[in-house]
Design a protein around this motif. Structure first.
Motif, PDB file in Angstrom:
ATOM      1  N   THR A 457       0.812  -1.220   0.000  1.00  0.00           N
ATOM      2  CA  THR A 457       0.000   0.000   0.000  1.00  0.00           C
ATOM      3  C   THR A 457       0.841   1.264   0.000  1.00  0.00           C
ATOM      4  O   THR A 457       0.319   2.349   0.205  1.00  0.00           O
ATOM      5  CB  THR A 457      -0.916   0.016   1.242  1.00  0.00           C
ATOM      6  N   LYS A 460      -0.226   4.671  -1.691  1.00  0.00           N
ATOM      7  CA  LYS A 460      -1.613   4.513  -2.109  1.00  0.00           C
ATOM      8  C   LYS A 460      -2.526   5.028  -1.004  1.00  0.00           C
ATOM      9  O   LYS A 460      -2.198   4.995   0.173  1.00  0.00           O
ATOM     10  CB  LYS A 460      -1.942   3.043  -2.401  1.00  0.00           C
ATOM     11  N   SER A 463      -7.863   2.435   1.701  1.00  0.00           N
ATOM     12  CA  SER A 463      -9.082   1.956   1.054  1.00  0.00           C
ATOM     13  C   SER A 463     -10.221   1.816   2.051  1.00  0.00           C
ATOM     14  O   SER A 463     -10.019   1.833   3.269  1.00  0.00           O
ATOM     15  CB  SER A 463      -8.826   0.607   0.388  1.00  0.00           C
ATOM     16  N   LYS A 464     -11.417   1.626   1.513  1.00  0.00           N
ATOM     17  CA  LYS A 464     -12.588   1.407   2.359  1.00  0.00           C
ATOM     18  C   LYS A 464     -12.417   0.143   3.196  1.00  0.00           C
ATOM     19  O   LYS A 464     -12.745   0.118   4.379  1.00  0.00           O
ATOM     20  CB  LYS A 464     -13.839   1.307   1.479  1.00  0.00           C
ATOM     21  N   ASP A 465     -11.890  -0.924   2.566  1.00  0.00           N
ATOM     22  CA  ASP A 465     -11.700  -2.181   3.294  1.00  0.00           C
ATOM     23  C   ASP A 465     -10.712  -2.014   4.444  1.00  0.00           C
ATOM     24  O   ASP A 465     -10.897  -2.604   5.514  1.00  0.00           O
ATOM     25  CB  ASP A 465     -11.202  -3.276   2.333  1.00  0.00           C
ATOM     26  N   GLU A 466      -9.663  -1.218   4.242  1.00  0.00           N
ATOM     27  CA  GLU A 466      -8.697  -0.988   5.319  1.00  0.00           C
ATOM     28  C   GLU A 466      -9.330  -0.221   6.475  1.00  0.00           C
ATOM     29  O   GLU A 466      -9.030  -0.489   7.647  1.00  0.00           O
ATOM     30  CB  GLU A 466      -7.491  -0.218   4.778  1.00  0.00           C
TER      31      GLU A 466
END
Length: 588
Positions: A457, A460, A463-466
Motif C-alpha cells: 500500500t 496509495k 481503502s474502504k476495506d482498510e
C-alpha cells in the motif's frame, strides 16, 4: 504443535498411601539427593486466610533461605499476629497495606534453592477482588500449591484458583491442607477434604494432584515429615516439589519471535529486537516474516556485548536479516514449518478482571505478544459455574467470572492454541478509555483465517476495506431530527463502545454544506449522526443517496424516553454491523 513428547509426569499420590510418592526416592536412599533438577516455578493459591504467606515463610525459614537481617526485622515488627515469636507471613507480605491488613494484595516473588533444585515462588492473593493477581502468578508456574483450611474445607475461592491454574496450563497441583494443628492432626478430616478436592480435580481433568496435610505455623510436613501425623507416609512439601519433573519444550517448539522494536542506530545497521517466545534462532536459519509472508534468512544475532551463536526461549536479542524486508513492532518471525494460525477470529477462555462488566458490544484493545489491535467479544458461548463446573448462558461477565467466548479482532493475529504455546496462545483485553486491563484470555483455536500477506500500500490511499478493518465497521448515517439530546446521548454511547462516530449537530454546518459534510464523513469511514435544524426543509434524501440505502437509518421517535430511543437505535446499528454484507439491513 510441539514436535517433542513431554517428560512423563509422576502419578497422583493418594492420601494416606504407604511408602513414598512414585518418582521420589524412598526414605533412606540418598542417590538423588545432590542431583540438580533445574528451576521450578510454583505459585500458591487458595481462599482468604488459608495460610499461603505463612506457608511460604515457613518454607523459607526451615530451608534456611532467610537472611539474618530479614529475620531480625520480622522479629522486631510491631505487627505480629503469630502465636509464636515469628509471624512467617511477614517474610512475603512486603507492602505496608498487606502488613496492616494481614492479607496478600499483590504477587510476591521469592527465590531460594535446596541441594536438589532452585525455586521461584509466586505468593498470590486469596481475596476474590485480587483474582487477576493470582492469574498473573500462575501464568508462568510449573506447579501450584492450593492451600485449604482444614477447619473450613474446600471453599469456592479454592476451586476458582485451582480451575484458573489448570486453565493456565499448570500441570501439577498440590492440595496443601493446612492448619492440621487446629483439627488435632485428624486423619479423618484430611481424608474427607482431600477426597472432596480430588473429585473436583477429576472433573477438571487434572491428572497430577498431591494432597498433603500440613501445619504452616508449626512446620509439619513443610520441609520435614511430621512425627505428629504418622498415618501420612508421603514426602513433605519440599521433598515433593524437589522431584516434580519440568520439561521445557519451548526450545524444541516451532520458532515464534515477536518483533518489539526496530533498531536503526545508523545507516549501516538495521536490527529487530525482541524476546524469543519459542524455538531457536541462529545465523543462517530460514524464517518467514508475518504478516507479509516473505521468506528470508537470519544473518546474525546481536546481544549486549557479543554476537551469540544461538538463542532460545526467554532470551532477548537483536536479529539482523539477509534481506531488506518490511518489519515493525507487532510483526513476527516464524519457522517455515508449522507456522501459527493467522486469524481475525478465535475461540478463547476469558477471565474477567474488572468491576465494570464485560459488554459484548464494546470494542476493546487486545494485546497479544507485541501486537495491539482493536477487538470485541462477539459471543459468550457459556459461563462456567465454579462450584459445579456446569456451563450456563450469559449475556455479560462480572468480576472474576470465567466464560468461553468468541473474539473478533480488526487486524489478523498470529496465534497458537494455549496448550501448545503459552506466549502466542494468551492475550489481555484493555479498556481503551481508562487503559485498565479488564480481562485475560487463553486461545483454544482459530476460527477464521485473516489475510496472510500485507498488501503493498505504499504511496496509495487508504481503502474502504482498510478502514473497515481498523474501525470494525463501515460508514453509516443516522438521521435523527428534532431530538438533539438523543443525538448527543447516542454519540456518547457509540463512542464508549469503541465506534468511529461523529455527531453533526444543527450548529456544526450550514444547510448548503450538508452534501459536502456527508461525503467527507462517508469517505472517512465514520458513523455520522445527523441532527439538523427543524427549519421546514428535509434533506435526508441527499444524505441517503450519499451513504446508500443499506447504510442510512432514519429514526422516528414517538413516545420513547431518551434512553429508550438510544437503546433502540444501538440495537439496530449493532445488528447492521454484525450482519453479512448481503443480508438485509434494518430500520430504526
Amino acid at each position: 504443535m510441539s514436535a517433542t513428547t513431554p517428560e512423563p509426569a509422576p502419578e497422583s499420590v493418594a492420601a494416606g498411601s504407604t511408602g513414598s510418592a512414585p518418582g521420589l526416592a524412598p526414605a533412606g536412599m540418598t542417590g538423588s539427593l545432590t542431583s540438580a533438577r533445574g528451576l521450578l516455578r510454583f505459585s500458591t493459591a487458595g481462599s482468604v486466610d488459608d495460610g499461603k504467606s505463612t506457608l511460604i515463610g515457613r518454607l523459607l525459614y526451615d530451608s534456611q533461605a532467610v537472611f539474618e537481617d530479614q529475620l531480625a526485622s520480622v522479629r522486631t515488627s510491631k505487627i505480629n499476629r503469630a502465636a509464636g515469636p515469628i509471624d512467617f507471613s511477614l517474610l512475603t507480605d512486603g507492602l505496608r497495606a498487606e502488613r496492616e491488613q494481614g492479607i496478600t494484595i499483590d504477587v510476591a516473588y521469592r527465590y531460594f534453592s535446596s541441594p536438589r533444585r532452585k525455586f521461584i515462588i509466586a505468593d498470590t492473593p486469596g481475596h476474590e477482588q485480587y483474582t487477576r493477581n493470582m492469574a498473573t502468578g500462575a501464568s508462568t508456574a510449573d506447579a501450584a500449591v492450593v492451600l485449604i483450611d482444614a477447619t473450613k474445607g474446600v471453599l469456592r475461592q479454592s476451586r476458582r484458583h485451582a480451575y484458573i491454574a489448570h486453565l493456565l496450563g499448570v500441570k501439577h497441583i498440590v492440595a496443601a491442607i493446612n492448619k492440621m494443628d487446629l483439627v488435632a492432626f485428624s486423619e479423618e478430616v484430611f481424608e474427607r477434604i482431600s477426597a472432596d478436592f480430588r473429585d473436583f480435580a477429576a472433573q477438571l481433568g487434572i491428572a497430577n494432584v498431591y494432597p498433603i496435610p500440613v501445619s504452616a505455623l508449626e512446620g509439619d510436613n513443610v520441609v520435614r515429615r511430621s512425627k505428629r501425623m504418622p498415618w501420612f507416609e508421603g514426602p513433605s512439601l519440599l521433598e515433593y516439589l524437589e522431584e516434580i519433573p519440568v520439561s521445557d519444550n519451548g526450545a524444541a517448539s516451532p520458532l515464534r519471535f515477536p518483533v518489539q522494536y526496530v533498531v536503526r542506530p545508523d545507516a549501516s545497521f538495521r536490527g529487530f529486537a525482541g524476546q524469543i517466545a519459542s524455538g531457536q534462532l541462529r545465523p543462517g536459519v530460514s524464517v518467514v516474516a508475518l504478516p507479509s509472508g516473505v521468506k528470508t534468512r537470519v544473518q546474525s544475532l546481536v546481544a549486549f556485548e557479543d554476537e551469540p551463536e544461538s538463542a532460545g526461549p526467554g532470551e532477548s536479542v537483536n536479529v539482523t536479516l539477509a534481506d531488506e524486508i518490511d518489519l515493525s513492532r507487532g510483526d513476527m518471525l516464524v519457522a517455515e514449518e508449522l507456522p501459527p494460525a493467522t486469524s481475525t477470529e478465535f475461540q478463547a477462555i476469558l477471565v474477567w478482571m474488572h468491576p465494570e462488566p464485560l459488554d459484548p458490544h464494546k470494542i476493546y484493545l487486545l494485546k497479544h505478544t507485541t501486537r495491539t489491535v482493536r477487538a470485541r467479544v462477539s459471543q459468550i458461548r457459556y459461563r462456567v459455574d465454579i462450584n459445579t463446573l456446569e456451563h450456563g448462558p450469559a449475556t455479560k461477565l462480572d468480576l472474576n467470572e470465567i466464560a468461553a467466548v468468541d473474539v473478533k479482532s480488526t487486524l489478523p493475529l498470529f496465534v497458537d492454541p494455549y496448550r501448545e504455546n503459552r506466549h502466542t496462545g494468551s492475550f489481555i483485553l484493555i479498556d481503551p478509555l481508562t487503559n485498565a486491563t479488564v480481562a485475560a484470555g487463553i486461545i483454544e483455536r482459530a476460527i477464521s483465517q485473516g489475510h496472510l500477506a500485507r498488501p503493498h500500500t505504499a504511496h496509495k490511499r487508504a481503502s474502504k476495506d482498510e478502514r473497515v478493518l481498523r474501525f470494525g465497521h463501515s460508514s453509516a448515517a443516522v438521521w435523527l431530527k428534532g431530538r438533539p439530546h438523543v443525538a448527543e446521548l447516542l454519540e456518547r454511547r457509540l463512542f464508549d463502545e469503541g465506534w468511529h462516530v461523529q455527531l453533526a449537530g444543527p450548529n456544526d454546518f450550514l444547510a448548503h454544506e450538508l452534501a459536502s459534510v456527508a461525503k467527507a464523513f462517508r469517505l472517512s469511514g465514520l458513523v455520522t449522526i445527523f441532527s439538523p435544524l427543524d427549519d421546514g426543509t428535509d434533506q435526508k434524501q441527499v444524505v441517503r443517496a450519499i451513504f446508500g440505502p443499506d447504510s442510512f437509518f432514519a429514526v422516528r421517535i414517538t413516545d420513547d424516553t431518551d434512553e429508550e430511543a438510544v437503546e433502540r437505535i444501538m440495537k439496530v446499528l449493532r445488528k447492521w454491523r454484525d450482519a453479512h454484507p448481503d443480508e438485509p439491513k434494518g430500520k430504526a
